[in-house]
Design an enzyme around this catalytic site. Structure first.
Site, PDB file in Angstrom:
ATOM      1  N   CYS A   1      -7.455  -3.651  32.822  1.00  0.00           N
ATOM      2  CA  CYS A   1      -7.019  -3.360  31.456  1.00  0.00           C
ATOM      3  C   CYS A   1      -6.148  -2.097  31.444  1.00  0.00           C
ATOM      4  CB  CYS A   1      -8.210  -3.156  30.529  1.00  0.00           C
ATOM      5  SG  CYS A   1      -7.687  -2.578  28.899  1.00  0.00           S
TER       6      CYS A   1
ATOM      7  N   LYS B   1     -12.943 -13.069  25.299  1.00  0.00           N
ATOM      8  CA  LYS B   1     -12.291 -11.749  25.300  1.00  0.00           C
ATOM      9  C   LYS B   1     -13.096 -10.774  26.163  1.00  0.00           C
ATOM     10  CE  LYS B   1      -9.916  -8.063  24.022  1.00  0.00           C
ATOM     11  NZ  LYS B   1      -8.570  -7.814  24.598  1.00  0.00           N
TER      12      LYS B   1
HETATM   13  C1  DHB Z   1      -6.798  -5.340  26.959  1.00  0.00           C
HETATM   14  C2  DHB Z   1      -5.663  -5.586  27.679  1.00  0.00           C
HETATM   15  C3  DHB Z   1      -5.764  -6.105  28.944  1.00  0.00           C
HETATM   16  O1  DHB Z   1      -4.679  -6.395  29.700  1.00  0.00           O
HETATM   17  C4  DHB Z   1      -7.012  -6.349  29.477  1.00  0.00           C
HETATM   18  O2  DHB Z   1      -7.103  -6.838  30.704  1.00  0.00           O
HETATM   19  C5  DHB Z   1      -8.153  -6.083  28.745  1.00  0.00           C
HETATM   20  C6  DHB Z   1      -8.040  -5.573  27.474  1.00  0.00           C
HETATM   21  C7  DHB Z   1      -6.687  -4.786  25.613  1.00  0.00           C
HETATM   22  O3  DHB Z   1      -5.802  -3.981  25.375  1.00  0.00           O
HETATM   23  O4  DHB Z   1      -7.540  -5.137  24.768  1.00  0.00           O
END
Ligand code: DHB
Length: 296
Positions: A114, A28
Site C-alpha cells: 500500500c 478491500k
Molecule cells: C490502498 C492502496 C493500495 O494500493 C493498497 O494496496 C492498499 C490500500 C489505499 O490507499 O487504500
C-alpha cells in the site's frame, strides 16, 4: 477477478462482485480497526488510467470476514480471497489470528504494497522487512493458502533479490503488481493536481501500468519456484491484455482501473474477448499459452 481496492469496500460492492461473472473476488485490504482513509477527492480516472490515494479506508477485518462467511455458504464452489494490510508484522499476526479463529476457508492476500498511508513506506521495497514479516507469518500460520501483493519493481537485481526471499516460503502465490506508487497526474487546464491527499501524489493504475505489470509477471515467473503461482494485475482493459498477462506467466488475472471505470460488466466482456482470441489462435485451454511468451 477484481484487484483489491476496487469494488470491494461495501457489502453492495461485494454483492455486485459475487453476482458478476468474475471467478472470484477479494475484499478491500483490511486493518484490525476500521479506517476512514484520506480526504476526498482521493480517486480519479483519466483516459489512460487512474490515480488514487485512498489511505486504506475499510470497515475492519470482521466486516469482510462476516461477508465472506455468508458468501461461502451461498456459493460454496467458489474460492474467496481476503486481503489484509497490517502496519507491522505484529499487526499481520493479529489479523491472521482473527482469520484463523473464523470459519474463513479461502485464500489470504497479504498486502505488502500500500503506497498511500502518510508516514508508512511500502513494505515491499524494504527487503529485510519483507523477510521478517514472512518469517513471522509462516512460523505460525500455514493451514490456509497465503499469497503476497507486491509493488512493481524496476530493476533486475531487485527481481533476483525479492524472488530469492519469496522462494524461502510456502507461498500460494505472488500478485504483481500494485499501483506504481506516488505518481502525479496534472490537469493542465485548471493547473491543479487531481487528488487531495499528499499534494496530489498517488498510486497509478490502468494503461500506464501495463508494461511494468507484464515485466513483473514475466520476471517473477522466470525466478519463482513453480509451486508459487502468479496473479497478474495491472493495465487489464481488454481480452488482449488478459491474454498478454497469461502469456507472461499469470495463472489468474485481476482488474482494477477498468473495473472502476466500467463496473462488473467488464468481466463478461474480457472473458468474451479472451475466448475470441483463443479461438482465433486455435487455443482450447489456458495452459496452451500460459507462460509461453517467446523471446527473440
Ligand atoms: C490502498 C492502496 C493500495 O494500493 C493498497 O494496496 C492498499 C490500500 C489505499 O490507499 O487504500
Amino acid at each position: 477477478m477484481n484487484a483489491a481496492g476496487v469494488c470491494d469496500y461495501t457489502r453492495a460492492d461485494l454483492d455486485a462482485m459475487q453476482n458478476s461473472s468474475a471467478a472470484s473476488f477479494v475484499t478491500k485490504s483490511a486493518t484490525v480497526s476500521p479506517r476512514e482513509g484520506n480526504p476526498e477527492p482521493r480517486y480519479r480516472d483519466t483516459a489512460w488510467g487512474s490515480i488514487n490515494s485512498m489511505g486504506l479506508p475499510n470497515f475492519g477485518l470482521s466486516y469482510y470476514l462476516s461477508y465472506v462467511s455468508q458468501a461461502q455458504q451461498e456459493q460454496p464452489e467458489k474460492t474467496y480471497f481476503v486481503s489484509i494490510s497490517g502496519f507491522s508484522a505484529e499487526d499481520d499476526v493479529a489479523l491472521l489470528n482473527q482469520i484463523y479463529q473464523s470459519d474463513f476457508n479461502g485464500i489470504i492476500e497479504l498486502n505488502l504494497s500500500c503506497p498511500n498511508v502518510v508516514g508508512k513506506p511500502q513494505t515491499g521495497y524494504d527487503f529485510e522487512t519483507v523477510a521478517h514479516v514472512l518469517d513471522t507469518v509462516f512460523a505460525q500460520f500455514t493451514r490456509l493458502p497465503l499469497g503476497v501483493k507486491l509493488p512493481p519493481y524496476f530493476d533486475l537485481v531487485h527481481f533476483d533479490q525479492m524472488a530469492a526471499i519469496l522462494n524461502r516460503y510456502p507461498l500460494a502465490y505472488v500478485n504483481s503488481v500494485n499501483s506504481i506508487g506516488n505518481g502525479l497526474l496534472v490537469n493542465p487546464h485548471s493547473e491543479t493536481v487531481l487528488i487531495k491527499p499528499k499534494h496530489g501524489l498517488g498510486g497509478i493504475g490502468g494503461a500506464y501500468l501495463k508494461p511494468t505489470a507484464l515485466a513483473n509477471v514475466f520476471a517473477f515467473r522466470q525466478r519463482l519456484k513453480p509451486e508459487i503461482q502468479i496473479i497478474g494485475t495491472g493495465g487489464v482493459q481488454s481480452g488482449v491484455d488478459v491474454f498478454e498477462h497469461i502469456l507472461c506467466g499469470a495463472d489468474m488475472v485481476q482488474v482494477g482501473t477498468a473495473l472502476h471505470q466500467e463496473g462488473v460488466a467488464v468481466f463478461e466482456r474480457l472473458t468474451r474477448e479472451l475466448r475470441n482470441i483463443m479461438a482465433g489462435k486455435g487455443y482450447r485451454k489456458i495452459d496452451d499459452f500460459k507462460g509461453k511468451l517467446k523471446t527473440l
